[in-house]
Design a protein around this motif. Structure first.
Motif, short mmCIF file in Angstrom:
data_model
loop_
_atom_site.label_atom_id
_atom_site.label_comp_id
_atom_site.label_asym_id
_atom_site.label_seq_id
_atom_site.Cartn_x
_atom_site.Cartn_y
_atom_site.Cartn_z
N ARG A 1 0.79 -1.10 -0.45
CA ARG A 1 0.10 -0.25 -0.19
C ARG A 1 0.54 0.96 0.06
O ARG A 1 0.56 2.50 -0.65
N GLU A 2 2.15 1.13 1.06
CA GLU A 2 2.63 2.58 0.85
C GLU A 2 3.70 2.72 -0.94
O GLU A 2 3.33 3.66 -1.20
N GLU B 1 -3.58 1.78 -5.35
CA GLU B 1 -3.54 1.54 -3.90
C GLU B 1 -4.68 1.54 -3.55
O GLU B 1 -5.13 0.54 -2.95
N THR B 2 -5.48 2.59 -3.90
CA THR B 2 -7.00 2.26 -3.20
C THR B 2 -7.77 1.11 -4.13
O THR B 2 -8.26 0.35 -3.37
N GLY C 1 -2.83 3.18 7.17
CA GLY C 1 -1.84 4.14 7.99
C GLY C 1 -0.44 4.49 6.34
O GLY C 1 -0.27 4.89 6.59
N ALA C 2 -0.35 3.13 5.96
CA ALA C 2 0.99 2.88 5.41
C ALA C 2 0.45 3.91 4.22
O ALA C 2 1.03 4.49 3.33
N PHE C 3 -0.55 3.62 3.42
CA PHE C 3 -1.41 4.17 2.28
C PHE C 3 -0.95 6.01 2.79
O PHE C 3 -0.66 6.54 1.81
N ALA C 4 -1.01 6.16 3.74
CA ALA C 4 -1.01 7.71 4.12
C ALA C 4 0.30 7.96 3.98
O ALA C 4 0.63 9.42 3.64
N VAL C 5 1.43 7.07 4.96
CA VAL C 5 2.73 7.04 4.59
C VAL C 5 2.96 7.07 3.11
O VAL C 5 4.13 8.07 2.53
N GLY C 6 2.43 6.46 2.35
CA GLY C 6 3.23 6.70 0.97
C GLY C 6 2.78 7.79 0.03
O GLY C 6 3.57 8.73 -0.69
#
Length: 411
Positions: free
Chosen positions: A66-67, A77-78, A272-277
């Motif tokens: 995801r990141e 990703e989504t 959270g990994a999506f957000a970090v990416g």
């Protein structure tokens, strides 16, 4: 406490994913229509073998995927994450027949899944679900009586239901009828099946909810698309006495809340990994921009206020990344404090990404507000994760609850 570090194989895989996202997924994403399922993109995720990894890898690998994808293509990703969220209950709690029917199609990218938990009056408070799963005989008798011995449209009660495709009916006799609404459902109304959470025991709170696998072609199930800030598809579903059978149950009757929370404990760190990416993409764009932008007789990076802002963005992004992968490692190791760590990871990472993207827009100036700019896109994408799968306020509540439970257990 679980620890995490990337080994060389992980690092190489992340680099490969970023390249795939930029070269093979980004072009397909650009051809998609905002607010609609991009089936060619989902199918490409299947061809690349990424969808199958949703069910064969652990939380750490999910976060890495995801990141890495989010850094180069948030749409990819989504699409990946929504397949996992919608189908994870099927993978974890489905019967062999359910899994054999749907999981191969999910991993190939030919069937689109959706997770249908939220309702107009029950978003973060999942225990307040109002979608009713009434025993079929009770629902039909009530409907029969209400309309004086006829169907609601005036047909005799023994006539065939109007407009219902024969192959859309469940394989066995209906045990329940689902009546009510779902709202803010990603991939609705275009998904091929939904993991639906409905109340089977009134007044029982979280203990009276059951998870059902509901194909999209069931009679009485309709949906409408919602025009949202985020570019991915989100819709509302209406259930008008939708038939479901015992074979449609995921897990056990009245134990659906456990199914939902088990899924969310896995996917919250990966949000959270999506957000970090996204934060990493915004940070790198800012580093590049401030190092070449002329301002006040030098480069933007030479201004102390700019340099300190960039340092703060990097600091927060790295702290969020560590929290995410600590939570993912805890999940993979079966640690007892997964709910707390998952909530911490989602909370810190999504709030951090909002801060970093906003700061990146500020440092870029007006150009970042122009349609089509990377940061304009990230600015729209970054807001929703602070709300879905449990808003930030809910995560704080979970963290506090777990902390006091640990205190009492220790005492």
């Amino acid at each position: 406490m679980p620890a995490f570090s990337l080994d060389p194989a992980h690092t190489a895989w992340c680099a490969e994913l970023r390249t795939l996202a930029a070269e093979r997924l980004r072009p397909l994403a650009d051809k998609g229509e905002p607010g609609h399922v991009n089936r060619p993109l989902v199918a490409e995720l299947g061809r690349l073998g990424l969808l199958s990894r949703l069910f064969t890898s652990g939380a750490v690998d999910l976060c890495l995927m995801r990141e890495s994808l989010a850094y180069a293509c948030t749409e990819a990703e989504t699409a990946l994450a929504l397949q996992g969220l919608g189908a994870h209950p099927l993978h974890s709690h489905g019967t062999p027949a359910q899994r054999d029917r749907w999981l191969p199609r999910v991993t190939e990218g030919t069937a689109v899944a959706a997770f249908a938990l939220s309702e107009p009056g029950a978003g973060s408070d999942a225990a307040a679900l109002a979608l009713r799963a009434e025993h079929a005989e009770h629902a039909e008798l009530a409907e029969y009586a209400e309309h004086g011995g006829a169907e609601p449209d005036g047909r005799p009660a023994d006539s065939a239901p109007h407009g219902r495709a024969p192959d859309a009916e469940p394989d066995g006799p209906a045990r329940w009828r689902l009546t009510g609404e779902k709202c803010w459902i990603s991939n609705a109304p275009e998904a091929d099946f939904y993991t639906v959470f409905a109340r089977t025991t009134p007044g029982a709170g979280a203990r009276g909810v059951t998870a059902f696998l509901v194909p999209a072609d069931r009679p009485g199930l309709t949906g409408t698309a919602l025009d949202m800030l985020s570019p991915h598809p989100i819709g509302a579903l209406d259930f008008d006495a939708v038939p479901v059978t015992a074979d449609d149950v995921l897990g056990e009757v009245d134990q659906g809340f456990r199914v939902a929370m088990g899924t969310l404990n896995l996917f919250r760190p990966s949000v959270g990994a999506f957000a970090v990416g996204m934060a990493s993409a915004a940070l790198d764009a800012t580093l590049a921009h401030t190092s070449r932008r002329d301002a006040f007789g030098g480069k933007l990076k030479d201004l102390q206020t700019v340099a300190h802002q960039v340092a703060e963005m990097a600091l927060r992004t790295e702290a969020a990344r560590l929290m995410v992968y600590t939570a993912a490692t805890a999940y993979d190791e079966g640690a007892p404090d997964v709910p707390k760590r998952a909530a911490m990871a989602k909370l810190l990472a999504t709030e951090t990404a909002q801060y970093v993207v906003d700061a990146a827009v500020q440092l870029h100036g007006a150009r970042a507000l122009r349609r089509g700019h990377l940061l304009e896109h990230l600015y729209r994408e970054v807001r929703a994760p602070r709300i879905y799968e449990g808003a930030s306020e809910v995560q704080r509540g979970i963290i506090a609850k777990e902390l006091y439970a640990e205190l009492e257990a220790g005492a």
